[in-house]
Design an enzyme around this catalytic site. Structure first.
Site, short mmCIF file in Angstrom:
data_model
loop_
_atom_site.label_atom_id
_atom_site.label_comp_id
_atom_site.label_asym_id
_atom_site.label_seq_id
_atom_site.Cartn_x
_atom_site.Cartn_y
_atom_site.Cartn_z
N SER A 25 -44.60 -3.68 13.26
CA SER A 25 -45.93 -3.42 13.79
C SER A 25 -45.90 -3.07 15.27
CB SER A 25 -46.84 -4.64 13.56
OG SER A 25 -47.19 -4.72 12.20
N ASN A 35 -46.77 -2.73 3.68
CA ASN A 35 -46.33 -4.11 3.79
C ASN A 35 -45.98 -4.61 5.18
OD1 ASN A 35 -46.30 -4.64 0.88
ND2 ASN A 35 -44.64 -3.16 0.86
N TYR A 36 -45.78 -3.70 6.12
CA TYR A 36 -45.28 -4.15 7.42
C TYR A 36 -46.15 -3.80 8.62
CZ TYR A 36 -40.94 -5.50 5.23
OH TYR A 36 -40.02 -6.11 4.44
N LEU A 37 -46.99 -2.79 8.46
CA LEU A 37 -47.76 -2.35 9.61
C LEU A 37 -49.15 -2.95 9.60
CD1 LEU A 37 -46.60 1.35 9.53
CD2 LEU A 37 -45.71 -0.55 10.89
N SER A 89 -43.48 0.66 4.40
CA SER A 89 -43.85 0.05 5.67
C SER A 89 -45.36 0.09 5.86
CB SER A 89 -43.14 0.73 6.82
OG SER A 89 -43.26 2.12 6.75
#
Length: 711
Positions: free
Chosen positions: A539, A668-670, A665
């Site tokens: 992030s 799930n990640y940002l 991403s």
DNA sequence: AGGTGAACTTAGAACAGTCAGG
DNA sequence: CCTGACTGTTCTAAGTTCACCT
């Protein structure tokens, strides 16, 4: 690691190193940025709770609450005081009005903007317009029906719901025997198989075009399990897979697929309707007064196990699940799902400390499979939000944590040093934690803690850098991780030490486990585990890259390219790869051809423009016709240039994306609030970044984020 | 204190649906 | 209008984490 994936992986790597430039900013550089600013203003106007308080909510609350089943006195209402409830309602009302007004505006605009066309097309245009209106209306309705759970109080610890009602899972249809005229041959002779054996044979026949069926391990496992399904007579005949001829079965399957493709529109519609009916009946549940979409309401159909990479169990028979295998979880006081006729459930329980609606044990690994809610549900959304809040909390303490593990690199304790080096990797390279795996149960893959000596090579000096560690291992899903990273001296020295007197197959961190590591991390910060670093680094990288790459005055297309580039930097950091699309080369060539074509067109337009200008000049500026011609030609040139530019951007984007998967991403990640804020700030329509289901998933973020949000 | 299983997130591939361009 | 490329959806495998047990 000789794996059959190798050739593909090698390909992937080539790209990776060429794109490494992008990666520069991973690791520590992003540490210091900001620090001060984000307090308290980031939750958007509607959320009343100050962030400080919320953080507390998120982290400490859930710590080790005992799981307890709900008792008799289940209430149908979520916990809320009446005063809060009324306040919420009021607010809901106003915000709903606001939304309505917005919709009216859009509608009016459409109406006031009729396109003057011929009668014939006019009607269809009207129809189109009507459809558009309907769509907008539907959207509005949806928006109003949306459960704004993020404005509600959270439940007490461990309780996931107060009321849960659903129809149970949907079971795949029974096996349909193949017609009489389709044969299976063994050693050249037709053999009529028993129903059970035939079903499994068909699983194999259907996969015949797939590479799997050429692998020894797959064939061996399949054959072994297939024989288990045979009658003893069949077993005595069929002893060699190589003598089996599934040709007719395979052909039948292909014909079926073809037929499905060539169905008439009506038939396709009928199918679609039937499917929709199933979704309507089984696809939703009632959770605390709200209808929520279920993520996977279908029981997984039987088939042959398709493990990733070099999986020792590939090809094994994944058995058909019966209601008798399924555990149902729901409210005690609601209606309980009815099992298919003639069947019963394995168990019906009423556990409101878990989020699943049904579960069963799968026969390949013996693990439990769950039926859970869709990503746009409260249960998933809240957890997601919490995840990003923990990652943001890490932002504020990451400096201290880095300082700490830097000290630990010199610890007298071997285990502490190993922990520090592992943490260094996890932080700098966004490696996964890397749990121990049981040998023979799955493909040989590793993460940070399970790295072996054979997975890294130390270079005192490499390509102009000092102290370079070369990583080469298979990670999750047997995706290869290959990277050459300069590290600080202390880390390098430690690695040398850890590798002393070890075999290639020995653990690099022999005194470390994920449990140990996570225990340490949670002592540094509540809620901190290894995977939080991945979220945090992903992030923060996006935020930084966006800052760096966005050019204020750019048009939307260029903005999108910048966004994708930032997204790509994250995907590279997290090693999210994909197989290059089969049609990649072709479609790239097509695009290039189009660009070339456009270039020619541009050249032509330019010369025409010049010509027109010349003509206008020579005849004096008196002729208005010539003047408009010049203007028109000028516009054509401009148009051509724009299109060319856009196509070139597209081509760049595509090329850079060849084997990088951005989706993982993004999903799930940002932290979605970073993207939402960016869109607001630069007036990029959010739909360009998130599609419908992504917008649904991130509804909480979209609703609460202002343009000044800082991760 | 280490192993284990339940629960939940993350992952790429396969499949289905849509849309733009000939 | 048709077709192939692209996009979005579904599927389910493969991870992580944590509590519980010994």
């Amino acid at each position: 690691m000789g794996r059959e994936k190798e050739s593909k992986d090698e390909d992937k790597i080539k790209l990776k190193s060429s794109k490494m430039k992008l990666k520069k900013l991973s690791g520590h550089e992003h540490a210091g940025a900001g620090g001060d600013s984000s307090r308290g203003r980031c939750m958007g106007s509607k959320r009343i709770k100050p962030e400080e308080e919320m953080d507390g909510d998120f982290i400490s609350k859930k710590k080790s609450q005992k799981r307890k089943r709900i008792k008799e006195e289940q209430t149908e209402c979520p916990t809320d005081t009446s005063s809060k409830e009324s306040g919420k309602l009021e607010e809901d009302d106003t915000s709903q009005k606001k939304r309505k007004r917005k919709a009216e505006k859009t509608v009016k605009k459409e109406e006031a903007d009729p396109v003057p066309v011929t009668k014939k097309t006019k009607r269809t245009k009207e129809e189109i317009q009507e459809a558009k209106l309907l769509k907008i209306k539907k959207k509005e309705e949806e928006e109003q029906n949306r459960w704004r759970w993020w404005e509600e109080e959270k439940y007490e610890d461990g309780v996931k719901w107060k009321f849960l009602e659903h129809k149970g899972p949907y079971f795949p249809p029974e096996y349909q025997p193949i017609p009489e005229n389709v044969h299976f041959y063994y050693d050249g002779k037709a053999v009529k198989l028993s129903l059970a054996a035939e079903e499994v044979a068909l699983f194999f026949a259907q996969m015949l075009d797939h590479e799997y069926t050429t692998k020894d391990q797959f064939r061996e496992n399949f054959f072994k399990d297939w024989r288990k399904e045979m009658t003893s007579e069949e077993r005595s005949i069929i002893t060699d897979l190589n003598k089996c001829d599934f040709g007719e079965m395979h052909a039948m399957h292909k014909a079926k697929v073809e037929a499905r493709k060539n169905m008439t529109k009506e038939d396709k519609q009928t199918m679609k309707d039937a499917n929709q009916k199933i979704v309507d009946e089984f696809g939703y549940c009632l959770l605390d007064h709200h209808k929520e979409r279920i993520g996977n309401f279908k029981i997984e159909p039987p088939g042959l196990f398709r493990g990733r990479g070099d999986h020792p169990k590939q090809g094994m028979l994944k058995k058909r699940i019966q209601p008798e295998d399924v555990i149902i979880n729901c409210s005690l006081n609601g209606s309980i799902p009815v099992p298919p006729v003639g069947h019963h459930w394995k168990e019906v329980r009423h556990d409101n400390t878990v989020t699943w609606l049904a579960s069963w044990t799968e026969n390949i690994q013996g693990s439990i499979k769950y039926i859970m809610l869709n990503a746009n549900s409260k249960l998933k959304g809240e957890k997601d939000w919490e995840k990003y809040e923990i990652a943001r909390k890490l932002k504020t303490s990451v400096d201290h944590i880095r300082y700490q593990y830097n000290l630990d690199l010199k610890s007298k304790q071997m285990s502490t040093r190993q922990r520090a080096v592992a943490l260094y990797f996890i932080d700098k390279l966004a490696l996964r934690a890397g749990n121990e795996k049981e040998e023979g149960e799955s493909a040989d893959t590793v993460g940070c803690c399970s790295l072996r000596v054979e997975h890294i090579t130390l270079h005192e000096r490499l390509e102009g850098d000092e102290c370079v560690v070369e990583f080469d291992f298979l990670g999750k899903d047997s995706i290869r991780y290959y990277n050459k990273v300069p590290v600080i001296k202390k880390v390098f020295k430690n690695l040398k030490l850890f590798m002393e007197n070890k075999e290639p197959g020995d653990d690099l961190f022999d005194r470390l486990s994920t449990q140990l590591l996570n225990k340490h991390l949670s002592s540094l910060m509540a809620g901190l585990t290894a995977k939080v670093f991945r979220t945090y680094n992903a992030s923060i990288t996006l935020q930084q890259q966006l800052k760096e790459l966005t050019n204020e005055g750019d048009n939307v297309a260029a903005m999108i390219l910048s966004y994708n580039r930032a997204n790509r930097a994250v995907a590279i950091l997290c090693n999210h790869q994909r197989a290059p699309p089969k049609t990649f080369e072709q479609s790239m060539a097509n695009l290039q051809a189009k660009i070339d074509g456009r270039k020619e067109q541009l050249a032509l337009a330019k010369s025409e423009f010049k010509q027109a200008k010349k003509e206008a000049k020579s005849k004096g500026n008196s002729d208005p016709k010539l003047q408009t011609l010049v203007e028109r030609k000028k516009a054509a040139v401009k148009r051509c240039e724009d299109q060319l530019l856009r196509m070139e951007l597209q081509a760049t984007d595509k090329e850079e994306n060849k084997q990088i998967a951005l989706g993982t991403s993004k999903l799930n990640y940002l932290d979605p609030r970073i993207s939402v804020a960016w869109c607001k700030k630069y007036e990029v329509p959010l739909e360009k970044i998130y599609n419908k289901s992504q917008r649904d998933k991130f509804a909480w973020a979209i609703d609460m984020t202002e343009e000044d949000f800082e991760f």
